[in-house]
Design a protein around this motif. Sequence first.
Motif, mmCIF file in Angstrom:
data_model
loop_
_atom_site.group_PDB
_atom_site.id
_atom_site.type_symbol
_atom_site.label_atom_id
_atom_site.label_comp_id
_atom_site.label_asym_id
_atom_site.label_seq_id
_atom_site.Cartn_x
_atom_site.Cartn_y
_atom_site.Cartn_z
ATOM 1 N N UNK A 12 -17.640 -28.204 -10.498
ATOM 2 C CA UNK A 12 -17.473 -29.601 -9.834
ATOM 3 C C UNK A 12 -17.065 -30.724 -10.961
ATOM 4 N N UNK A 13 -15.801 -30.853 -10.857
ATOM 5 C CA UNK A 13 -15.276 -32.083 -11.721
ATOM 6 C C UNK A 13 -15.666 -33.188 -11.167
ATOM 7 N N UNK A 14 -16.526 -34.129 -12.038
ATOM 8 C CA UNK A 14 -17.001 -35.531 -11.564
ATOM 9 C C UNK A 14 -16.681 -36.439 -12.420
ATOM 10 N N UNK B 121 -10.965 -29.451 -2.021
ATOM 11 C CA UNK B 121 -11.599 -28.479 -0.948
ATOM 12 C C UNK B 121 -10.975 -27.023 -1.004
ATOM 13 N N UNK B 122 -10.471 -26.799 -2.157
ATOM 14 C CA UNK B 122 -9.856 -25.434 -2.616
ATOM 15 C C UNK B 122 -10.806 -24.753 -3.519
ATOM 16 N N UNK B 123 -12.061 -25.062 -3.714
ATOM 17 C CA UNK B 123 -12.820 -24.245 -4.932
ATOM 18 C C UNK B 123 -13.387 -23.106 -4.130
ATOM 19 N N UNK B 124 -13.607 -21.966 -5.033
ATOM 20 C CA UNK B 124 -14.338 -20.831 -4.675
ATOM 21 C C UNK B 124 -15.800 -20.947 -4.976
ATOM 22 N N UNK B 125 -16.480 -19.889 -4.343
ATOM 23 C CA UNK B 125 -17.826 -19.954 -4.798
ATOM 24 C C UNK B 125 -18.151 -19.884 -6.282
ATOM 25 N N UNK B 126 -19.027 -20.705 -6.960
ATOM 26 C CA UNK B 126 -19.290 -20.443 -8.130
ATOM 27 C C UNK B 126 -18.521 -21.520 -9.151
ATOM 28 N N UNK B 127 -17.415 -22.331 -8.783
ATOM 29 C CA UNK B 127 -16.650 -22.955 -9.225
ATOM 30 C C UNK B 127 -17.311 -24.197 -9.701
ATOM 31 N N UNK C 215 -10.698 -29.040 -7.931
ATOM 32 C CA UNK C 215 -10.637 -28.154 -6.771
ATOM 33 C C UNK C 215 -11.569 -28.419 -5.610
ATOM 34 N N UNK C 216 -12.970 -29.138 -6.338
ATOM 35 C CA UNK C 216 -13.710 -29.392 -5.326
ATOM 36 C C UNK C 216 -13.377 -30.533 -4.234
ATOM 37 N N UNK C 217 -12.932 -31.541 -4.998
ATOM 38 C CA UNK C 217 -12.523 -32.641 -4.145
ATOM 39 C C UNK C 217 -11.218 -32.330 -3.179
#
Length: 180
Positions: free
Chosen positions: A113-115, A105-111, A101-103
Amino acid sequence: MDSRKPNGSLPQLSQPPKYGITKPISLAGPSEADVQRNTELEKFLIESGLYESKEEAAKREEVLGRITEIVKIWVKQLTRQRGYTDQMVEEAKAVIFTFGSYRLGVHGPGADIDTLCVGPSYVNREEDFFIILHDILAEMEEVTELQPVPDAHVPVMKFKFQGISIDLLYASISLLVVPD
């Protein structure tokens, strides 16, 4: 990096993206009603707190930068310990990629980060990642809730870095030097 415009909308593409091999049903853009509904939806999402603040976005980028520094130092350390030349130590690195979701651009606050950390062939997941890197992270003040999950279907190290949740995976490629 977020490619949204200051008003939160995504930039228009100059050419429609390609999806598979079949032609799209329509290339028509949104109607005025669609644009209006989209604006109302964005306003609702902002008012509901479903977009992260600029400060949180900047903190996420800072955290990813720090994690990138840490894994580069970790790989250089392993390269030196394994007796590679000074030039190899200089060139040694790992690269961090985001996904999920981070990549998108659809993540919310506090989500979280999948790395994904991609390292050279001589750095392995079992010992180097889950033991040596784990121990490095465990010693860091800014790392909390460190939890390795090596036996998961997708082995992962979960932790918070300065309060930002990170799911870190590791893969090695069959090269001695990881390209940028």
